[in-house]
Design a protein around this motif. Structure first.
Motif, mmCIF file in Angstrom:
data_model
loop_
_atom_site.group_PDB
_atom_site.id
_atom_site.type_symbol
_atom_site.label_atom_id
_atom_site.label_comp_id
_atom_site.label_asym_id
_atom_site.label_seq_id
_atom_site.Cartn_x
_atom_site.Cartn_y
_atom_site.Cartn_z
ATOM 1 N N GLN A 65 0.858 -1.178 0.000
ATOM 2 C CA GLN A 65 0.000 0.000 0.000
ATOM 3 C C GLN A 65 0.894 1.227 0.000
ATOM 4 O O GLN A 65 1.855 1.305 0.762
ATOM 5 C CB GLN A 65 -0.915 -0.011 1.228
ATOM 6 C CG GLN A 65 -1.964 1.085 1.245
ATOM 7 C CD GLN A 65 -2.931 0.911 2.400
ATOM 8 O OE1 GLN A 65 -3.388 -0.191 2.677
ATOM 9 N NE2 GLN A 65 -3.251 2.001 3.103
ATOM 10 N N GLU A 66 0.599 2.196 -0.864
ATOM 11 C CA GLU A 66 1.478 3.336 -1.045
ATOM 12 C C GLU A 66 1.539 4.230 0.186
ATOM 13 O O GLU A 66 2.584 4.765 0.511
ATOM 14 C CB GLU A 66 1.026 4.159 -2.259
ATOM 15 C CG GLU A 66 1.289 3.473 -3.593
ATOM 16 C CD GLU A 66 2.774 3.258 -3.844
ATOM 17 O OE1 GLU A 66 3.581 4.085 -3.378
ATOM 18 O OE2 GLU A 66 3.129 2.251 -4.492
ATOM 19 N N LYS A 67 0.426 4.419 0.855
ATOM 20 C CA LYS A 67 0.394 5.286 2.027
ATOM 21 C C LYS A 67 0.026 4.461 3.251
ATOM 22 O O LYS A 67 -0.871 3.619 3.192
ATOM 23 C CB LYS A 67 -0.617 6.419 1.846
ATOM 24 C CG LYS A 67 -0.269 7.368 0.697
ATOM 25 C CD LYS A 67 0.996 8.159 0.996
ATOM 26 C CE LYS A 67 1.312 9.119 -0.133
ATOM 27 N NZ LYS A 67 2.553 9.897 0.145
ATOM 28 N N GLY A 68 0.695 4.708 4.351
ATOM 29 C CA GLY A 68 0.414 3.963 5.567
ATOM 30 C C GLY A 68 0.256 4.894 6.751
ATOM 31 O O GLY A 68 0.986 5.872 6.880
ATOM 32 N N SER A 69 -0.683 4.613 7.626
ATOM 33 C CA SER A 69 -0.920 5.457 8.786
ATOM 34 C C SER A 69 -1.666 4.651 9.827
ATOM 35 O O SER A 69 -1.831 3.431 9.704
ATOM 36 C CB SER A 69 -1.742 6.686 8.382
ATOM 37 O OG SER A 69 -3.012 6.284 7.894
ATOM 38 N N GLN A 70 -2.139 5.342 10.858
ATOM 39 C CA GLN A 70 -2.919 4.687 11.897
ATOM 40 C C GLN A 70 -4.172 4.051 11.320
ATOM 41 O O GLN A 70 -4.547 2.937 11.682
ATOM 42 C CB GLN A 70 -3.308 5.698 12.974
ATOM 43 C CG GLN A 70 -4.195 5.124 14.076
ATOM 44 C CD GLN A 70 -4.585 6.179 15.088
ATOM 45 O OE1 GLN A 70 -4.116 7.309 15.010
ATOM 46 N NE2 GLN A 70 -5.423 5.817 16.029
ATOM 47 N N GLU A 71 -4.813 4.737 10.373
ATOM 48 C CA GLU A 71 -6.030 4.200 9.769
ATOM 49 C C GLU A 71 -5.751 2.899 9.031
ATOM 50 O O GLU A 71 -6.551 1.962 9.073
ATOM 51 C CB GLU A 71 -6.640 5.223 8.811
ATOM 52 C CG GLU A 71 -7.222 6.459 9.470
ATOM 53 C CD GLU A 71 -6.149 7.419 9.957
ATOM 54 O OE1 GLU A 71 -4.985 7.289 9.513
ATOM 55 O OE2 GLU A 71 -6.463 8.288 10.796
ATOM 56 N N ALA A 72 -4.611 2.817 8.370
ATOM 57 C CA ALA A 72 -4.260 1.590 7.653
ATOM 58 C C ALA A 72 -4.051 0.432 8.617
ATOM 59 O O ALA A 72 -4.483 -0.699 8.355
ATOM 60 C CB ALA A 72 -3.000 1.818 6.813
ATOM 61 N N ALA A 73 -3.394 0.692 9.751
ATOM 62 C CA ALA A 73 -3.167 -0.368 10.743
ATOM 63 C C ALA A 73 -4.477 -0.855 11.331
ATOM 64 O O ALA A 73 -4.702 -2.065 11.491
ATOM 65 C CB ALA A 73 -2.236 0.148 11.842
ATOM 66 N N VAL A 74 -5.379 0.078 11.665
ATOM 67 C CA VAL A 74 -6.664 -0.305 12.240
ATOM 68 C C VAL A 74 -7.487 -1.096 11.233
ATOM 69 O O VAL A 74 -8.125 -2.103 11.572
ATOM 70 C CB VAL A 74 -7.427 0.948 12.712
ATOM 71 C CG1 VAL A 74 -8.846 0.577 13.142
ATOM 72 C CG2 VAL A 74 -6.681 1.621 13.865
ATOM 73 N N ALA A 75 -7.469 -0.658 9.958
ATOM 74 C CA ALA A 75 -8.232 -1.361 8.917
ATOM 75 C C ALA A 75 -7.716 -2.778 8.720
ATOM 76 O O ALA A 75 -8.498 -3.729 8.569
ATOM 77 C CB ALA A 75 -8.173 -0.581 7.609
ATOM 78 N N LEU A 76 -6.394 -2.943 8.740
ATOM 79 C CA LEU A 76 -5.822 -4.282 8.597
ATOM 80 C C LEU A 76 -6.239 -5.173 9.761
ATOM 81 O O LEU A 76 -6.619 -6.335 9.566
ATOM 82 C CB LEU A 76 -4.299 -4.196 8.517
ATOM 83 C CG LEU A 76 -3.686 -3.805 7.183
ATOM 84 C CD1 LEU A 76 -2.189 -3.572 7.335
ATOM 85 C CD2 LEU A 76 -3.940 -4.872 6.140
ATOM 86 N N ALA A 77 -6.158 -4.629 10.979
ATOM 87 C CA ALA A 77 -6.512 -5.424 12.152
ATOM 88 C C ALA A 77 -7.977 -5.842 12.111
ATOM 89 O O ALA A 77 -8.317 -7.001 12.363
ATOM 90 C CB ALA A 77 -6.218 -4.633 13.425
ATOM 91 N N LYS A 78 -8.868 -4.918 11.771
ATOM 92 C CA LYS A 78 -10.297 -5.241 11.713
ATOM 93 C C LYS A 78 -10.572 -6.295 10.648
ATOM 94 O O LYS A 78 -11.420 -7.181 10.835
ATOM 95 C CB LYS A 78 -11.098 -3.978 11.425
ATOM 96 C CG LYS A 78 -11.172 -3.018 12.611
ATOM 97 C CD LYS A 78 -12.043 -1.815 12.287
ATOM 98 C CE LYS A 78 -12.176 -0.893 13.504
ATOM 99 N NZ LYS A 78 -13.010 0.291 13.205
#
Length: 364
Positions: free
Chosen positions: A295-308
């Motif tokens: 994924q080109e951009k990574g942030s807190q939202e990306a981590a939460v989305a992956l976990a969910k």
């Protein structure tokens, strides 16, 4: 920054070797997460997201990393290490620690093979793990969307002047064969992890020619780093390479003491089979990459989305105890066999009586 004042710049020779093709920085640490590290990185056992906090009580340590471990056969993510601002939506259970590890990272660029910060490049990551006073230094190379821990950098290194005709021929061939030349490896760490990595004690660099591969061993030493060249011979040819390599805060040498003669060079024809070169053929990732950008951009939202996403998955069904079969039971013949058997008829009677007594339990 003063903590690293005693760490001299890696490869002062690189500044002269790469001036025609790449930009070599002065060793200043990057402010924030470099563009080339942005995104979500994945391997078979984890996700890694390099993050920069918007605000922090420690101004020199705003950069961090989120490490999500793939556990339970890949259908559950353990949010093992996260920056402090990631923990607002943290899911707790018996399989994860109450507080995530806080890992800080500072980035020092060594070589960029292009004008843009997003091009292929070589970096040193200074990783600060909790409760440790010293940083773990991890050299990495990023080529396209792949991050390598096992990689090499090509240095300009020529034959001695004793054989100028053959030297000219080698230079001409190396232009058509990008693998030919001296490939200087860096100290290889065993991973970007929630604990300090283990780095290699030896570095095996390679000098590749059209008909041979010379493997040169560099080992850790306490001697001072110098710009000296060392030499080894093969018949009438003499090759020159750097005597010292400085990588991950350690110094490596290929010759003892003040000697500049390299001994026990291994000669083979084993060229690398799996590798990736940058656009200018000066950085070479060896083997499979350690991480791939997904994924080109990574942030807190990306981590939460992956976990969910992984939390929503169910555990896979266990394998059946017996392999599947295609048996044809021939029930008409079975009924004929049971018709005159008093023992089987008694069993069938007990089953019917049980089904009448417990109607919710259907027994055929």
């Amino acid at each position: 920054m003063k903590k690293f004042a005693k760490i001299s710049l890696i490869f002062s020779l690189i500044a002269a070797s790469f001036c025609a093709w790449s930009q070599v920085t002065d060793g200043e640490f990057s402010v924030g997460v470099p563009e080339t590290f942005e995104g979500v990185w994945e391997r078979d056992d984890r996700y890694v997201i390099f993050s920069c906090a918007e605000e922090g009580s420690e101004p020199k340590r705003k950069e961090g990393a989120a490490i999500l471990l793939k556990t339970f056969y890949g259908w559950y993510l353990d949010r093992r290490a996260e920056p402090e601002h990631f923990t607002a939506e943290r899911t707790l259970n018996d399989s994860t620690c109450p507080e995530a590890e806080r890992i800080f990272i500072e980035y020092r660029p060594l070589v960029t093979s292009g004008e843009s910060s997003g091009d292929s490049s070589v970096w040193e990551m200074f990783v600060w793990h909790p409760r440790l006073k010293e940083a773990s230094v991890i050299p990495v190379a990023i080529i396209g969307g792949n991050l390598y821990l096992n990689f090499a950098v090509k240095l300009d290194s020529n034959l001695s002047q004793e054989n100028s005709v053959e030297e000219k021929s080698l230079v001409e061939k190396s232009e058509s064969d990008p693998l030919e030349g001296f490939w200087c490896k860096m100290s290889e760490a065993d991973g970007v992890k929630v604990c300090p990595p283990v780095s290699s004690t030896d570095i095996y660099s390679s000098y590749i020619t059209s008909d041979a591969v010379y493997t040169i061993r560099y080992w850790r030493t306490d001697m001072e780093y110098t710009n000296e060249m060392a030499f080894f011979s093969d018949g009438g040819k003499t090759f020159s390479v750097v005597k010292h390599i400085q990588s991950a805060g350690k110094i490596y040498t290929c010759a003892n003491g003040r000697s500049v003669t390299i001994r026990n060079v291994q000669k083979t024809n084993d060229r690398p089979e799996i590798y990736e070169l940058d656009s200018k053929a000066r950085i070479c990732g060896l083997g499979e990459p350690y991480l791939k950008r997904v994924q080109e951009k990574g942030s807190q939202e990306a981590a939460v989305a992956l976990a969910k996403k992984y939390f929503a998955q169910r555990a896979p069904n266990p394998d059946p105890p017996f392999p599947p079969s295609n048996l044809d039971w021939h029930m008409d013949q079975i009924n004929q066999l049971e018709a005159g058997n008093k023992i089987i008829q008694a069993v069938r009677k007990r089953q019917r009586e049980f089904a009448q007594k417990y109607p919710t339990r259907k027994i055929q």
